[in-house]
Design a protein around this motif. Structure first.
Motif, PDB file in Angstrom:
ATOM      1  N   PRO A 117      36.891  24.601  40.571  1.00  0.00           N
ATOM      2  CA  PRO A 117      36.652  25.798  41.388  1.00  0.00           C
ATOM      3  C   PRO A 117      37.776  26.108  42.372  1.00  0.00           C
ATOM      4  O   PRO A 117      38.154  27.267  42.537  1.00  0.00           O
ATOM      5  N   GLU A 118      38.331  25.085  42.994  1.00  0.00           N
ATOM      6  CA  GLU A 118      39.425  25.313  43.938  1.00  0.00           C
ATOM      7  C   GLU A 118      40.671  25.848  43.220  1.00  0.00           C
ATOM      8  O   GLU A 118      41.362  26.728  43.717  1.00  0.00           O
ATOM      9  N   ARG A 119      40.954  25.276  42.034  1.00  0.00           N
ATOM     10  CA  ARG A 119      42.117  25.736  41.277  1.00  0.00           C
ATOM     11  C   ARG A 119      41.913  27.165  40.799  1.00  0.00           C
ATOM     12  O   ARG A 119      42.813  27.991  40.862  1.00  0.00           O
ATOM     13  N   TRP A 120      40.703  27.486  40.333  1.00  0.00           N
ATOM     14  CA  TRP A 120      40.430  28.855  39.901  1.00  0.00           C
ATOM     15  C   TRP A 120      40.560  29.833  41.068  1.00  0.00           C
ATOM     16  O   TRP A 120      41.033  30.947  40.888  1.00  0.00           O
ATOM     17  N   ALA A 121      40.137  29.434  42.252  1.00  0.00           N
ATOM     18  CA  ALA A 121      40.249  30.314  43.417  1.00  0.00           C
ATOM     19  C   ALA A 121      41.713  30.596  43.747  1.00  0.00           C
ATOM     20  O   ALA A 121      42.069  31.703  44.148  1.00  0.00           O
ATOM     21  N   ARG A 122      42.579  29.592  43.584  1.00  0.00           N
ATOM     22  CA  ARG A 122      44.008  29.750  43.896  1.00  0.00           C
ATOM     23  C   ARG A 122      44.782  30.482  42.803  1.00  0.00           C
ATOM     24  O   ARG A 122      45.617  31.318  43.092  1.00  0.00           O
ATOM     25  N   GLU A 123      44.517  30.133  41.524  1.00  0.00           N
ATOM     26  CA  GLU A 123      45.431  30.522  40.456  1.00  0.00           C
ATOM     27  C   GLU A 123      44.868  31.462  39.404  1.00  0.00           C
ATOM     28  O   GLU A 123      45.631  32.005  38.613  1.00  0.00           O
ATOM     29  N   CYS A 124      43.570  31.649  39.344  1.00  0.00           N
ATOM     30  CA  CYS A 124      42.963  32.394  38.239  1.00  0.00           C
ATOM     31  C   CYS A 124      42.188  33.611  38.726  1.00  0.00           C
ATOM     32  O   CYS A 124      42.041  33.833  39.920  1.00  0.00           O
ATOM     33  N   ARG A 125      41.710  34.362  37.764  1.00  0.00           N
ATOM     34  CA  ARG A 125      40.866  35.521  38.050  1.00  0.00           C
ATOM     35  C   ARG A 125      39.504  35.310  37.399  1.00  0.00           C
ATOM     36  O   ARG A 125      39.427  34.879  36.253  1.00  0.00           O
ATOM     37  N   VAL A 126      38.452  35.604  38.125  1.00  0.00           N
ATOM     38  CA  VAL A 126      37.091  35.558  37.592  1.00  0.00           C
ATOM     39  C   VAL A 126      36.640  37.005  37.462  1.00  0.00           C
ATOM     40  O   VAL A 126      36.597  37.740  38.449  1.00  0.00           O
ATOM     41  N   LEU A 127      36.335  37.410  36.215  1.00  0.00           N
ATOM     42  CA  LEU A 127      36.002  38.804  35.938  1.00  0.00           C
ATOM     43  C   LEU A 127      34.582  38.938  35.426  1.00  0.00           C
ATOM     44  O   LEU A 127      34.101  38.105  34.657  1.00  0.00           O
ATOM     45  N   ARG A 128      33.945  40.013  35.852  1.00  0.00           N
ATOM     46  CA  ARG A 128      32.608  40.354  35.383  1.00  0.00           C
ATOM     47  C   ARG A 128      32.749  41.532  34.433  1.00  0.00           C
ATOM     48  O   ARG A 128      33.306  42.565  34.805  1.00  0.00           O
ATOM     49  N   LEU A 129      32.246  41.382  33.207  1.00  0.00           N
ATOM     50  CA  LEU A 129      32.263  42.451  32.210  1.00  0.00           C
ATOM     51  C   LEU A 129      30.828  42.951  32.044  1.00  0.00           C
ATOM     52  O   LEU A 129      30.000  42.287  31.419  1.00  0.00           O
ATOM     53  N   THR A 130      30.540  44.104  32.629  1.00  0.00           N
ATOM     54  CA  THR A 130      29.188  44.660  32.618  1.00  0.00           C
ATOM     55  C   THR A 130      29.067  45.716  31.532  1.00  0.00           C
ATOM     56  O   THR A 130      29.831  46.679  31.517  1.00  0.00           O
TER      57      THR A 130
END
Length: 169
Positions: A117-130
């Motif tokens: 979770p910490e790495r995703w917060a720093r380096e990645c994007r979390v996307l919602r596809l509705t």
């Protein structure tokens, strides 16, 4: 496309097919890419774009639209296609926390399982596809395309030892 909001059967098909599928094919503005995902609160959630994570398709930005194709789990053919509204979830929000909790459980072979979770917060994007529109009327033509260029592919001869049988002594 069928009006998604007015068809409970189509909404149920999109949800059930997407929930059961291990991956979906997502097209932004470029070529479609397979993405692993989780279905949560009426949307498909994906994470990627950072080092060591799945690459996201071009044009997958907040406020954009994306085409999502869900393959049948047993036959691998197209089952349903739907249009999605893309939203990027900011790290630390309640929605981000619940989505990352689910995504973390589905992430296979993470090099840093507890710190994901910490790495995703720093380096990645979390996307919602509705989903906003869907269809089961799929074209007769194949959606197959040539593989993306990659330095991992080789067209040279096989190594000399490959395919030889080991002699018994």
């Amino acid at each position: 496309m069928t009006e998604y909001a007015q068809s409970p059967a189509l909404r149920a098909l999109v949800e059930e097919a997407t929930r059961k599928s291990g991956l979906v094919w997502v097209r932004g503005t470029g070529r479609a890419r397979p993405l692993w995902h989780v279905w949560l609160d009426g949307a498909a959630w994906v994470v990627g774009g950072g080092p060591g994570e799945q690459p996201l398709p071009e044009g997958l930005a907040a406020g954009a639209r994306a085409e999502v194709t869900v393959p049948s789990k047993d036959k691998r053919g197209r089952l349903v296609s739907w249009t999605a509204r893309v939203a990027e979830c900011p790290p630390g929000s309640a929605e981000w926390e619940s989505a990352v909790g689910e995504l973390k459980g589905k992430r296979l072979n993470a090099p840093d399982a507890e710190a994901v979770p910490e790495r995703w917060a720093r380096e990645c994007r979390v996307l919602r596809l509705t989903p906003c529109a869907a269809t089961t009327d799929l074209p007769d033509a194949s959606a197959a395309s040539r593989p993306a260029p990659s330095p991992a592919t080789t067209r040279g001869p096989l190594p000399p030892a490959l395919g030889l049988r080991r002699r018994r002594g």
